[in-house]
Design a protein around this motif. Structure first.
Motif, PDB file in Angstrom:
ATOM      1  N   ASN A 117       0.834  -1.284  -0.012  1.00  0.00           N
ATOM      2  CA  ASN A 117      -0.014   0.078  -0.094  1.00  0.00           C
ATOM      3  C   ASN A 117       1.117   1.239  -0.086  1.00  0.00           C
ATOM      4  N   THR A 118       0.317   2.442  -0.220  1.00  0.00           N
ATOM      5  CA  THR A 118       0.800   3.568  -0.508  1.00  0.00           C
ATOM      6  C   THR A 118       0.461   4.518   0.507  1.00  0.00           C
ATOM      7  N   PHE A 119       0.042   4.210   1.663  1.00  0.00           N
ATOM      8  CA  PHE A 119      -0.696   5.135   2.567  1.00  0.00           C
ATOM      9  C   PHE A 119       0.343   5.866   3.347  1.00  0.00           C
ATOM     10  N   GLY A 120       1.486   5.427   3.544  1.00  0.00           N
ATOM     11  CA  GLY A 120       2.551   6.245   3.851  1.00  0.00           C
ATOM     12  C   GLY A 120       3.143   7.495   3.477  1.00  0.00           C
ATOM     13  N   LEU A 149       7.736  17.015   4.065  1.00  0.00           N
ATOM     14  CA  LEU A 149       8.324  18.287   4.722  1.00  0.00           C
ATOM     15  C   LEU A 149       9.778  18.218   4.236  1.00  0.00           C
ATOM     16  N   TYR A 150      10.119  19.034   3.039  1.00  0.00           N
ATOM     17  CA  TYR A 150      11.431  19.236   2.801  1.00  0.00           C
ATOM     18  C   TYR A 150      12.242  20.055   3.531  1.00  0.00           C
ATOM     19  N   GLY A 151      13.306  19.326   3.917  1.00  0.00           N
ATOM     20  CA  GLY A 151      14.469  19.930   4.710  1.00  0.00           C
ATOM     21  C   GLY A 151      14.637  18.864   5.794  1.00  0.00           C
ATOM     22  N   GLY A 152      14.267  17.596   5.523  1.00  0.00           N
ATOM     23  CA  GLY A 152      14.597  16.527   6.245  1.00  0.00           C
ATOM     24  C   GLY A 152      13.866  16.017   7.518  1.00  0.00           C
ATOM     25  N   ASN A 181      14.857   9.006   5.956  1.00  0.00           N
ATOM     26  CA  ASN A 181      14.472  10.198   6.076  1.00  0.00           C
ATOM     27  C   ASN A 181      13.488  10.466   4.731  1.00  0.00           C
ATOM     28  N   GLN A 182      12.737   9.263   4.498  1.00  0.00           N
ATOM     29  CA  GLN A 182      11.813   9.607   3.373  1.00  0.00           C
ATOM     30  C   GLN A 182      10.763  10.631   3.547  1.00  0.00           C
ATOM     31  N   LEU A 183       9.979  11.218   2.455  1.00  0.00           N
ATOM     32  CA  LEU A 183       9.316  12.255   2.487  1.00  0.00           C
ATOM     33  C   LEU A 183       7.905  11.451   2.136  1.00  0.00           C
ATOM     34  N   GLY A 184       6.670  12.022   2.622  1.00  0.00           N
ATOM     35  CA  GLY A 184       5.497  11.591   2.325  1.00  0.00           C
ATOM     36  C   GLY A 184       4.914  12.228   1.087  1.00  0.00           C
ATOM     37  N   GLY A 185       3.650  12.325   0.982  1.00  0.00           N
ATOM     38  CA  GLY A 185       3.069  13.099  -0.282  1.00  0.00           C
ATOM     39  C   GLY A 185       2.092  14.316   0.208  1.00  0.00           C
ATOM     40  N   GLY A 186       1.581  14.007   1.563  1.00  0.00           N
ATOM     41  CA  GLY A 186       0.924  14.969   2.233  1.00  0.00           C
ATOM     42  C   GLY A 186      -0.563  15.396   1.559  1.00  0.00           C
ATOM     43  N   ARG A 187      -1.247  14.123   1.096  1.00  0.00           N
ATOM     44  CA  ARG A 187      -2.194  14.465   0.105  1.00  0.00           C
ATOM     45  C   ARG A 187      -3.634  14.296   1.185  1.00  0.00           C
ATOM     46  N   LEU A 188      -3.576  13.486   2.329  1.00  0.00           N
ATOM     47  CA  LEU A 188      -4.677  13.515   3.070  1.00  0.00           C
ATOM     48  C   LEU A 188      -4.331  13.851   4.478  1.00  0.00           C
TER      49      LEU A 188
END
Length: 329
Positions: free
Chosen positions: A182-185, A192-195, A202-209
């Motif tokens: 799943n891609t819920f993460g 949040l760019y900047g770590g 330190n992966q980023l999410g997508g912040g869609r929900l």
């Protein structure tokens, strides 16, 4: 719009596969019991897809037959049929599925069951405001005595949430296999760019929900569901925290890839049955009895029971209860 188009296309692909199964079962070289089981499962999935589609799009093309050639597709009436006609097919499919699956057990909750078919049928009747029918079928799910609320609300949405007692129908995911995770993460966690140090590397999410301040403030004091559902603190890779609201459900924070997690999505669960049944009781003049079922859900959240609400106030309380119980679901 690609997002909307993908819902339409993936749903009709699933419907097409269900039609293929149903139409070929009669001549299949398998036992009659397996034919009944597979037909019931296919009818459930077809109804599930149509129920999602009709609520989003309204009138729809109704396709309930298999195509064996492009000519058959071209000759078929693909015009949009009324909402009533679509719901008629959904009710017919779910009624048949609950009968066909009545004596089937042990399949696992990623497969359709009689309980799943009845739960979805109850939700359909409630959507149609056919309260008496909804009450009958939802009470039959309760009387199966196959499901119960889990004591730990958070366990429904985190690692190893497979086959829990509260789950009625779940969408299973498997990480490490291309396209099965799943891609819920990515969807629920911010970018949040900047770590940020929520995930390995330190992966980023997508912040869609993202939860709003309004929904976060709608939790009553002491509600254990709040801590399991939302956070406002993002640890930073360089130390410290950044304050931002984000969701916690269905996210594996130990995952190596935010787009490949194996936490299941619980599409139908027992708390929904209890709150739907409370709603139909309230709508049919049995508000005093309805308190029992909403309070079962509130007790798990460590909230005080509701009492002596009149119909209109109970409806508002139930709406608020559903909002926090099923956030993101």
């Amino acid at each position: 719009n690609g997002y909307i188009g993908s819902i339409w296309n993936s749903s009709y692909i699933a419907i097409s596969r269900c039609n293929n199964i149903i139409s070929r079962l009669e001549t299949a070289s398998i036992s009659d019991s397996k034919k009944s089981q597979y037909k019931g499962e296919a009818m459930f999935v077809r109804a599930y897809c149509y129920f999602n589609l009709v609520r989003l799009f309204g009138a729809l093309p109704i396709v309930s037959t298999e195509f064996r050639s492009p000519n058959e597709v071209a000759a078929y009436d693909m015009s949009r049929k009324s909402v009533d006609e679509v719901y008629s097919l959904i009710v017919s499919d779910l009624t048949a599925a609950s009968d066909l699956l009545a004596n089937v057990s042990g399949l696992g909750k990623g497969r359709a069951s009689a309980g799943a078919a009845k739960t979805l049928l109850g939700k359909v009747y409630l959507t149609l405001k056919q309260y008496d029918k909804a009450a009958t079928v939802l009470k039959s799910v309760i009387d199966l005595n196959q499901y119960s609320l889990v004591s730990n609300y958070k366990s429904l949405f985190t690692n190893n949430n497979d086959e829990l007692a509260e789950s009625i129908f779940e969408i299973k995911y498997l990480s490490g296999s291309v396209g099965e995770g799943n891609t819920f993460g990515c969807q629920l966690v911010p970018a949040l760019y900047g770590g940020m140090a929520l995930f390995s590397g330190n992966q980023l999410g997508g912040g869609r929900l993202s939860p709003t301040a309004d929904v976060v403030n709608s939790y009553e004091a002491g509600d254990l569901r709040k801590k399991a559902s939302v956070s406002d603190s993002i640890p930073l890779a360089g130390g410290g925290v950044y304050r931002m609201l984000y969701g916690l459900k269905f996210v594996d924070f130990t995952a190596k890839d935010v787009n490949d997690m194996d936490i299941n999505f619980t599409a139908l669960r027992y708390a929904d049955v209890l709150l739907m049944y409370a709603e139909v009781l309230n709508e049919t003049g049995k508000t005093a009895e309805a308190h029992t079922y909403i309070n079962m859900v509130r007790k798990r959240a460590r909230l005080a029971p509701l009492s002596k609400l009149v119909k209109v106030d109970f409806a508002v309380a139930l709406e608020k209860e559903r909002r926090v119980e099923f956030l993101y679901e």
